[in-house]
Design a protein around this motif. Structure first.
Motif, PDB file in Angstrom:
ATOM      1  N   GLY A  41     -31.531   2.010 -15.337  1.00 11.89           N
ATOM      2  CA  GLY A  41     -31.177   1.346 -16.586  1.00 11.89           C
ATOM      3  C   GLY A  41     -30.692  -0.077 -16.419  1.00 11.89           C
ATOM      4  N   GLY A  42     -30.570  -0.528 -15.185  1.00 12.63           N
ATOM      5  CA  GLY A  42     -30.128  -1.893 -14.917  1.00 12.63           C
ATOM      6  C   GLY A  42     -28.693  -1.993 -14.457  1.00 12.63           C
ATOM      7  N   GLY A  43     -28.078  -0.838 -14.131  1.00 18.31           N
ATOM      8  CA  GLY A  43     -26.664  -0.849 -13.760  1.00 18.31           C
ATOM      9  C   GLY A  43     -26.332  -1.677 -12.541  1.00 18.31           C
ATOM     10  N   GLY A  44     -27.291  -1.829 -11.642  1.00 18.64           N
ATOM     11  CA  GLY A  44     -27.039  -2.642 -10.461  1.00 18.64           C
ATOM     12  C   GLY A  44     -27.133  -4.123 -10.703  1.00 18.64           C
ATOM     13  N   ASP A  45     -27.560  -4.519 -11.905  1.00 18.52           N
ATOM     14  CA  ASP A  45     -27.761  -5.940 -12.205  1.00 18.52           C
ATOM     15  C   ASP A  45     -26.980  -6.397 -13.433  1.00 18.52           C
ATOM     16  OD1 ASP A  45     -29.800  -6.669 -10.179  1.00 18.52           O
ATOM     17  OD2 ASP A  45     -30.999  -5.158 -11.220  1.00 18.52           O
ATOM     18  N   VAL A  46     -25.897  -5.707 -13.763  1.00 18.08           N
ATOM     19  CA  VAL A  46     -25.146  -6.031 -14.978  1.00 18.08           C
ATOM     20  C   VAL A  46     -24.628  -7.467 -14.941  1.00 18.08           C
ATOM     21  CG1 VAL A  46     -23.014  -5.533 -16.238  1.00 18.08           C
ATOM     22  CG2 VAL A  46     -24.508  -3.670 -15.553  1.00 18.08           C
ATOM     23  N   GLY A  47     -24.800  -8.157 -16.077  1.00 17.76           N
ATOM     24  CA  GLY A  47     -24.319  -9.530 -16.188  1.00 17.76           C
ATOM     25  C   GLY A  47     -22.982  -9.632 -16.885  1.00 17.76           C
ATOM     26  N   VAL A  48     -22.717  -8.710 -17.852  1.00 18.89           N
ATOM     27  CA  VAL A  48     -21.454  -8.757 -18.590  1.00 18.89           C
ATOM     28  C   VAL A  48     -21.055  -7.357 -19.023  1.00 18.89           C
ATOM     29  CG1 VAL A  48     -22.630  -9.258 -20.800  1.00 18.89           C
ATOM     30  CG2 VAL A  48     -20.205  -9.852 -20.513  1.00 18.89           C
ATOM     31  N   VAL A  49     -19.763  -7.048 -18.894  1.00 21.99           N
ATOM     32  CA  VAL A  49     -19.159  -5.802 -19.371  1.00 21.99           C
ATOM     33  C   VAL A  49     -18.130  -6.168 -20.437  1.00 21.99           C
ATOM     34  CG1 VAL A  49     -17.741  -3.794 -18.760  1.00 21.99           C
ATOM     35  CG2 VAL A  49     -19.481  -4.628 -17.150  1.00 21.99           C
ATOM     36  N   VAL A  50     -18.223  -5.538 -21.610  1.00 23.71           N
ATOM     37  CA  VAL A  50     -17.300  -5.838 -22.704  1.00 23.71           C
ATOM     38  C   VAL A  50     -16.511  -4.582 -23.062  1.00 23.71           C
ATOM     39  CG1 VAL A  50     -17.046  -6.694 -25.072  1.00 23.71           C
ATOM     40  CG2 VAL A  50     -18.857  -7.603 -23.597  1.00 23.71           C
ATOM     41  N   CYS A  51     -15.168  -4.707 -23.072  1.00 21.15           N
ATOM     42  CA  CYS A  51     -14.268  -3.613 -23.448  1.00 21.15           C
ATOM     43  C   CYS A  51     -13.612  -3.920 -24.801  1.00 21.15           C
ATOM     44  CB  CYS A  51     -13.192  -3.420 -22.376  1.00 21.15           C
ATOM     45  SG  CYS A  51     -13.843  -2.942 -20.756  1.00 21.15           S
ATOM     46  N   ALA A  52     -12.990  -2.900 -25.370  1.00 18.21           N
ATOM     47  CA  ALA A  52     -12.491  -2.980 -26.741  1.00 18.21           C
ATOM     48  C   ALA A  52     -11.161  -3.735 -26.856  1.00 18.21           C
ATOM     49  CB  ALA A  52     -12.339  -1.576 -27.313  1.00 18.21           C
ATOM     50  N   GLU A  53     -10.730  -3.919 -28.076  1.00 15.91           N
ATOM     51  CA  GLU A  53      -9.421  -4.489 -28.396  1.00 15.91           C
ATOM     52  C   GLU A  53      -8.330  -3.528 -27.925  1.00 15.91           C
ATOM     53  OE1 GLU A  53      -7.078  -6.030 -32.473  1.00 15.91           O
ATOM     54  OE2 GLU A  53      -8.968  -4.931 -32.604  1.00 15.91           O
ATOM     55  N   CYS A  54      -7.325  -4.060 -27.215  1.00 17.24           N
ATOM     56  CA  CYS A  54      -6.220  -3.222 -26.713  1.00 17.24           C
ATOM     57  C   CYS A  54      -6.769  -1.931 -26.092  1.00 17.24           C
ATOM     58  CB  CYS A  54      -5.229  -2.912 -27.827  1.00 17.24           C
ATOM     59  SG  CYS A  54      -4.386  -4.370 -28.494  1.00 17.24           S
ATOM     60  N   PHE A  55      -7.760  -2.071 -25.210  1.00 19.87           N
ATOM     61  CA  PHE A  55      -8.551  -0.922 -24.762  1.00 19.87           C
ATOM     62  C   PHE A  55      -7.789   0.051 -23.877  1.00 19.87           C
ATOM     63  CE2 PHE A  55      -8.634  -3.382 -20.976  1.00 19.87           C
ATOM     64  CZ  PHE A  55      -9.169  -2.636 -19.937  1.00 19.87           C
ATOM     65  N   ALA A  56      -6.634  -0.349 -23.336  1.00 17.01           N
ATOM     66  CA  ALA A  56      -5.924   0.511 -22.381  1.00 17.01           C
ATOM     67  C   ALA A  56      -4.640   1.115 -22.940  1.00 17.01           C
ATOM     68  CB  ALA A  56      -5.609  -0.271 -21.105  1.00 17.01           C
ATOM     69  N   HIS A  57      -4.408   0.957 -24.250  1.00 18.85           N
ATOM     70  CA  HIS A  57      -3.194   1.516 -24.856  1.00 18.85           C
ATOM     71  C   HIS A  57      -3.371   1.607 -26.359  1.00 18.85           C
ATOM     72  CE1 HIS A  57      -2.136  -2.558 -26.153  1.00 18.85           C
ATOM     73  NE2 HIS A  57      -2.365  -2.957 -24.924  1.00 18.85           N
ATOM     74  N   GLU A  58      -2.354   2.113 -27.036  1.00 17.71           N
ATOM     75  CA  GLU A  58      -2.427   2.280 -28.484  1.00 17.71           C
ATOM     76  C   GLU A  58      -2.560   0.922 -29.182  1.00 17.71           C
ATOM     77  OE1 GLU A  58       2.128   2.253 -27.689  1.00 17.71           O
ATOM     78  OE2 GLU A  58       0.249   2.647 -26.600  1.00 17.71           O
ATOM     79  N   TYR A  59      -3.082   0.970 -30.411  1.00 22.83           N
ATOM     80  CA  TYR A  59      -3.276  -0.253 -31.179  1.00 22.83           C
ATOM     81  C   TYR A  59      -2.100  -0.546 -32.105  1.00 22.83           C
ATOM     82  CZ  TYR A  59      -4.953  -3.380 -34.821  1.00 22.83           C
ATOM     83  OH  TYR A  59      -5.052  -4.409 -35.719  1.00 22.83           O
ATOM     84  N   ALA A  60      -1.572   0.468 -32.778  1.00 24.58           N
ATOM     85  CA  ALA A  60      -0.461   0.277 -33.717  1.00 24.58           C
ATOM     86  C   ALA A  60       0.820   0.079 -32.913  1.00 24.58           C
ATOM     87  CB  ALA A  60      -0.339   1.473 -34.646  1.00 24.58           C
ATOM     88  N   LEU A  61       1.357  -1.141 -32.939  1.00 19.97           N
ATOM     89  CA  LEU A  61       2.483  -1.497 -32.079  1.00 19.97           C
ATOM     90  C   LEU A  61       3.649  -2.067 -32.878  1.00 19.97           C
ATOM     91  CD1 LEU A  61       0.445  -3.418 -29.337  1.00 19.97           C
ATOM     92  CD2 LEU A  61       1.311  -1.066 -29.169  1.00 19.97           C
ATOM     93  N   THR A  62       4.848  -1.771 -32.422  1.00 18.18           N
ATOM     94  CA  THR A  62       6.031  -2.497 -32.878  1.00 18.18           C
ATOM     95  C   THR A  62       6.174  -3.736 -32.010  1.00 18.18           C
ATOM     96  OG1 THR A  62       7.498  -1.361 -31.332  1.00 18.18           O
ATOM     97  CG2 THR A  62       7.159  -0.324 -33.511  1.00 18.18           C
ATOM     98  N   ALA A  63       7.003  -4.658 -32.437  1.00 16.88           N
ATOM     99  CA  ALA A  63       7.236  -5.856 -31.639  1.00 16.88           C
ATOM    100  C   ALA A  63       7.823  -5.489 -30.271  1.00 16.88           C
ATOM    101  CB  ALA A  63       8.171  -6.809 -32.387  1.00 16.88           C
ATOM    102  N   GLU A  64       8.704  -4.514 -30.251  1.00 17.07           N
ATOM    103  CA  GLU A  64       9.317  -4.090 -28.988  1.00 17.07           C
ATOM    104  C   GLU A  64       8.286  -3.473 -28.047  1.00 17.07           C
ATOM    105  OE1 GLU A  64      13.110  -1.375 -27.453  1.00 17.07           O
ATOM    106  OE2 GLU A  64      12.351  -1.151 -29.501  1.00 17.07           O
ATOM    107  N   ARG A  65       7.434  -2.608 -28.605  1.00 19.36           N
ATOM    108  CA  ARG A  65       6.412  -1.969 -27.780  1.00 19.36           C
ATOM    109  C   ARG A  65       5.388  -2.988 -27.292  1.00 19.36           C
ATOM    110  NH1 ARG A  65       4.859   1.448 -23.961  1.00 19.36           N
ATOM    111  NH2 ARG A  65       2.838   2.445 -24.378  1.00 19.36           N
ATOM    112  N   ALA A  66       4.988  -3.922 -28.138  1.00 17.77           N
ATOM    113  CA  ALA A  66       4.036  -4.956 -27.726  1.00 17.77           C
ATOM    114  C   ALA A  66       4.603  -5.792 -26.591  1.00 17.77           C
ATOM    115  CB  ALA A  66       3.687  -5.849 -28.919  1.00 17.77           C
ATOM    116  N   ARG A  67       5.891  -6.128 -26.675  1.00 16.75           N
ATOM    117  CA  ARG A  67       6.527  -6.898 -25.598  1.00 16.75           C
ATOM    118  C   ARG A  67       6.496  -6.111 -24.284  1.00 16.75           C
ATOM    119  NH1 ARG A  67       7.403 -12.067 -25.188  1.00 16.75           N
ATOM    120  NH2 ARG A  67       8.125 -12.064 -27.355  1.00 16.75           N
TER     121      ARG A  67
END
Length: 319
Positions: A41-67
């Motif tokens: 499928g072309g995996g050995g020749d990838v040019g760009v990988v795109v991940c999501a917004e806040c992809f490694a944690h929750e999205y709904a944040l308080t100011a304290e949690r975001a800090r």
């Protein structure tokens, strides 16, 4: 025999759930590695990988949690997400785009950072059009970010019997960055036809040394939902309508129809406070007005697609 030069793009779709940032980075690593292992499928020749917004944690944040989750994305104090992106970029020799909370002094931004194949940060984009939930903790970005980035390419010869890679190289690509609400009218109050993000792509005029216009990508990291926080529980529980989601993105990209631009979108999945994240990660060819690849609303995974940069038959067909 047909010869085409293409860029292989990889869009990632994941559900961060209630896991730690480290646990999510490990899960996304596994998702990406499976895609990279897909040599056919072309995996050995990838040019760009795109991940999501806040992809490694929750999205709904308080100011304290975001800090607490924030990282600088600057040198030795990168933080986990940008360090992860640098490692993937150098290992896979590709550009990597990630979304996370970025601290600049005392300011916090909903950020998207692009790292090149050498592991160097090319650009930080700070979300310009803040969504309601962003306003609890994030400062507004100053404008849309466009950069020229060198990406890996492949040249393939195609015939009725199949396709084979006959050469590998690189190409300069003009990349505009955007995050979720950036594609909407500013504060949902600006005129629909202002098309702020799409027009930022359209007005970019970088060219190659021979005067030809650079191919353009809109690299889009998202946490797109099926409902707003103040909607009824009934609306929040409604299933995701994938056609509505993708058609809306098409509509917001109207100024790019017929241009040699591609929309490369990673959107998260999962649920927070009854609100579903829609998935529908995709790559859209704006010249052919065609979805080239798509991940369903409830699926975790990564999809590869060949984005054609040059075609000796100047055909609109893509894989």
């Amino acid at each position: 025999m047909r010869r085409r030069t293409a860029l292989v793009a990889c869009v990632v779709q994941n559900d961060p759930g209630a896991r730690t940032k480290r646990e999510n980075l490990a899960r996304v690593s596994a998702i990406v590695e499976r895609a990279l292992d897909d040599v056919e499928g072309g995996g050995g020749d990838v040019g760009v990988v795109v991940c999501a917004e806040c992809f490694a944690h929750e999205y709904a944040l308080t100011a304290e949690r975001a800090r607490a989750l924030s990282e600088t994305g600057a040198g030795e104090r990168d933080g986990e997400c940008v360090t992860w992106a640098r490692a993937l970029a150098t290992r896979a020799r590709c550009v990597v785009v990630v979304g996370y909370v970025r601290a600049v002094g005392r300011s916090l931004f909903n950020a998207q950072t692009m790292v090149d194949s050498a592991g160097d940060v090319v650009a930080h984009h700070h979300k310009v059009h803040l969504y309601d939930m962003d306003e609890a903790w994030a400062d507004e970005g100053e404008g849309f970010t466009t950069s020229v980035v060198k990406m890996r390419t492949v040249v393939r010869e195609e015939s009725a019997s199949g396709a084979r890679v006959v050469a590998r190289g690189t190409a300069n690509v003009l990349c505009t960055q955007g995050i979720c609400m950036d594609i909407n009218p500013y504060q949902f109050k600006a005129p629909w036809d202002a098309y702020e993000l799409a027009n930022a792509v359209k007005v970019a005029k970088e060219v190659n040394d021979d005067g030809t216009k650079l191919h353009q990508l809109l690299l889009f990291s998202s946490a797109w939902t099926n409902a707003h926080p103040n909607d009824t529980d009934e609306l929040k529980r409604a299933p995701v309508d994938a056609a509505d989601v993708v058609n809306y993105w098409f509509a917001r990209l109207e100024p790019l129809r017929g241009t040699k631009a591609h929309f490369v979108c990673s959107n998260r999945i999962g649920e927070e406070n009854l609100i579903k994240f829609c998935g529908c990660s995709c790559v859209i060819d704006m010249r052919a007005q065609k979805v080239l690849t798509f991940i369903p609303p409830r699926s975790e995974g990564a999809k590869l697609v060949h984005i054609v940069l040059e075609d000796d038959q100047d055909d609109l067909d893509h894989e």
